[in-house]
Scaffold this motif. Structure first.
Motif, short mmCIF file in Angstrom:
data_model
loop_
_atom_site.label_atom_id
_atom_site.label_comp_id
_atom_site.label_asym_id
_atom_site.label_seq_id
_atom_site.Cartn_x
_atom_site.Cartn_y
_atom_site.Cartn_z
N TRP A 1 0.81 -1.22 0.00
CA TRP A 1 0.00 0.00 0.00
C TRP A 1 0.84 1.26 0.00
O TRP A 1 0.45 2.28 -0.59
CB TRP A 1 -1.03 -0.03 1.13
N ILE A 2 1.99 1.21 0.63
CA ILE A 2 2.85 2.40 0.58
C ILE A 2 3.39 2.56 -0.83
O ILE A 2 3.45 3.68 -1.37
CB ILE A 2 3.95 2.32 1.66
N ALA A 3 3.73 1.46 -1.48
CA ALA A 3 4.20 1.53 -2.88
C ALA A 3 3.13 2.17 -3.77
O ALA A 3 3.43 3.00 -4.63
CB ALA A 3 4.54 0.14 -3.38
N ILE A 4 1.88 1.78 -3.57
CA ILE A 4 0.78 2.30 -4.40
C ILE A 4 0.48 3.76 -4.06
O ILE A 4 0.27 4.61 -4.93
CB ILE A 4 -0.48 1.43 -4.22
N LEU A 5 0.45 4.06 -2.75
CA LEU A 5 0.01 5.40 -2.34
C LEU A 5 1.08 6.48 -2.51
O LEU A 5 0.75 7.65 -2.68
CB LEU A 5 -0.43 5.39 -0.88
N SER B 1 22.08 8.31 1.85
CA SER B 1 21.08 8.89 2.76
C SER B 1 19.72 8.25 2.55
O SER B 1 19.45 7.66 1.50
CB SER B 1 20.96 10.39 2.51
N VAL B 2 18.88 8.42 3.57
CA VAL B 2 17.50 7.91 3.48
C VAL B 2 16.78 8.65 2.36
O VAL B 2 16.00 8.06 1.60
CB VAL B 2 16.79 8.09 4.84
N SER B 3 17.05 9.94 2.20
CA SER B 3 16.32 10.68 1.16
C SER B 3 16.69 10.18 -0.24
O SER B 3 15.88 10.22 -1.16
CB SER B 3 16.52 12.19 1.30
N GLN B 4 17.91 9.70 -0.40
CA GLN B 4 18.33 9.16 -1.71
C GLN B 4 17.62 7.82 -1.99
O GLN B 4 17.25 7.51 -3.11
CB GLN B 4 19.84 8.96 -1.68
N LEU B 5 17.43 7.07 -0.93
CA LEU B 5 16.86 5.72 -1.04
C LEU B 5 15.34 5.73 -1.15
O LEU B 5 14.74 4.93 -1.88
CB LEU B 5 17.31 4.99 0.24
N SER C 1 12.55 4.73 -4.20
CA SER C 1 13.11 4.30 -5.49
C SER C 1 12.50 3.02 -6.01
O SER C 1 12.81 2.58 -7.11
CB SER C 1 14.65 4.22 -5.45
N ALA C 2 11.60 2.40 -5.24
CA ALA C 2 10.90 1.21 -5.77
C ALA C 2 9.41 1.29 -5.47
O ALA C 2 8.77 0.30 -5.15
CB ALA C 2 11.49 -0.05 -5.16
N SER C 3 8.82 2.50 -5.59
CA SER C 3 7.37 2.63 -5.41
C SER C 3 6.68 2.20 -6.70
O SER C 3 7.35 1.85 -7.67
CB SER C 3 7.00 4.09 -5.09
N ALA C 4 5.34 2.29 -6.72
CA ALA C 4 4.61 1.90 -7.93
C ALA C 4 4.97 2.79 -9.11
O ALA C 4 4.77 2.43 -10.26
CB ALA C 4 3.12 1.94 -7.66
#
Ligand SMILES: Cc1cc2nc3c(=O)[nH]c(=O)nc-3n(C[C@H](O)[C@H](O)[C@H](O)COP(=O)(O)O)c2cc1C
Length: 337
Positions: A232-236, A301-305, A308-311
């Protein structure tokens, strides 16, 4: 290689994406301190429950009425409701104490099923020093006369009421049981939620075959429970945009689990079961695992990461939705083969 773990959640700058989720550990000053020392980015207190506030106040009112009936001067002797240290007041005092000792943001939590006068506790939590508020919506849609649309509208009304009573950031913690989850998530944001916590863990009652009694036992999660918030986080993430905070709750036990949730677009992860099982010091292990993985993959960094694999960015985004259903079933091979 040094790795920057700082992240932003609900507009708050956090030193780490690993947040202590609402659990008995966070509600006790001594263990909240250990979590802080172990490096969590923020602490979410256990919820103050709507029913507890209402029962508390009903009890108080009853004793005031009884007293007033028995003694003519009773009203002078009885303190006002605000002066009595009821459960709500004890929650607020504990919140203030944990806030005073903490080096990280402290998020208060309200558990609710309906809008009502008790919503004023949101403001009292803000006044007691909460850096943000988590509204924990937890209901079972068991009434056959109420439609999904009616129940959604009641939840949204509640979110809007809490939003209008505070100025601190507001996160809404949801269950996955909404008919059209993406649509509902978007509407919580329209009603003023700054972020979503996905998901609350629903405790399923069991049956005791000896007594035939219903057993309410609390099953702690495992890493495989991560997959629900992961999807759901990937989709949202692309649907809601970068301005809406997303917290993954359920099944985060290891550094690898944290990395997965950040990759699909979470701003933070929340941990309860793993910390209850292994103690507050487990935060250090999870952080070290995350740092090692990030260094190996050359993420600085977390912001770079993050994301990067969301929908929107994954190599096979349809896998997050129904398209993968058939392939997954067909990929099964029986252990005998
Ligand atoms: C013993 C216990 C108490 C909890 N109390 C609360 C609570 O008061 N409010 C809340 O929103 N969630 C509460 N939770 C849910 C957790 O915050 C978390 O969302 C859930 O357990 C999923 O995360 P986990 O897989 O890391 O356990 C509680 C969980 C446990 C195990």
């Amino acid at each position: 290689m040094t790795v920057d773990l700082s992240t932003k959640y609900l507009g708050l700058e956090l030193r780490s994406p690993i947040v202590a989720s609402a659990s008995p550990l966070t509600g006790i000053a001594a263990t909240a301190r250990l979590l802080d020392e172990a490096g969590v980015g923020a602490i979410v207190l256990p919820s103050l429950f709507e029913e507890e506030i209402l029962n508390d106040e009903l009890g108080l009112n009853k004793s005031l009425e009884t007293g007033a009936g028995q003694f003519a001067e009773a009203l002078e002797y009885f303190p006002t409701v605000e002066m009595l240290p009821g459960l709500g007041e004890r929650y607020l005092a504990n919140l203030a104490a944990i806030k005073a000792q903490s080096s990280v943001p402290v998020i208060a939590s309200l558990n609710a099923t309906s809008a009502g006068g008790w919503v004023r506790y949101a403001k009292l939590m803000q006044d007691a020093g909460a850096d943000a508020l988590e509204l924990n919506l937890y209901r079972v849609a068991a009434n056959p006369d109420r439609t999904a649309a009616e129940m959604d509208a009641a939840d949204l009304d509640l979110i809007a009421k809490v939003r209008s009573s505070v100025t601190i950031p507001l996160a809404v913690k949801l269950s996955p049981y909404y008919s059209a989850f993406s649509n509902f998530a978007g509407r919580t944001v329209e009603c003023g939620a700054d972020g979503l916590v996905l998901f609350n863990r629903f405790y399923q009652p069991d049956l005791d075959l000896e007594t035939l009694g219903v057993v309410n036992s609390l099953e702690r999660s495992q890493s495989s429970d991560l997959r629900l918030p992961l999807r759901w986080i990937a989709i949202l993430r692309p649907q809601l945009g970068a301005g809406v905070s997303l917290a993954a709750s359920s099944g985060v036990h290891t550094g690898a689990d944290v990395a997965k949730e950040l990759l699909v677009g979470a701003d933070v992860v929340m941990m309860a079961s793993a910390l209850l099982r292994k103690g507050p010091g487990h935060v250090r292990t999870v952080e070290a695992e995350l740092r090692a993985w990030m260094a190996e993959k050359e993420y600085e960094s977390v912001s770079q990461l993050r994301g990067s694999a969301s929908a929107a960015t994954a190599q096979n985004p349809s896998a997050f939705e129904r398209a993968n259903y058939m392939q997954t079933l067909h990929s099964w091979s029986s252990p005998e083969n």
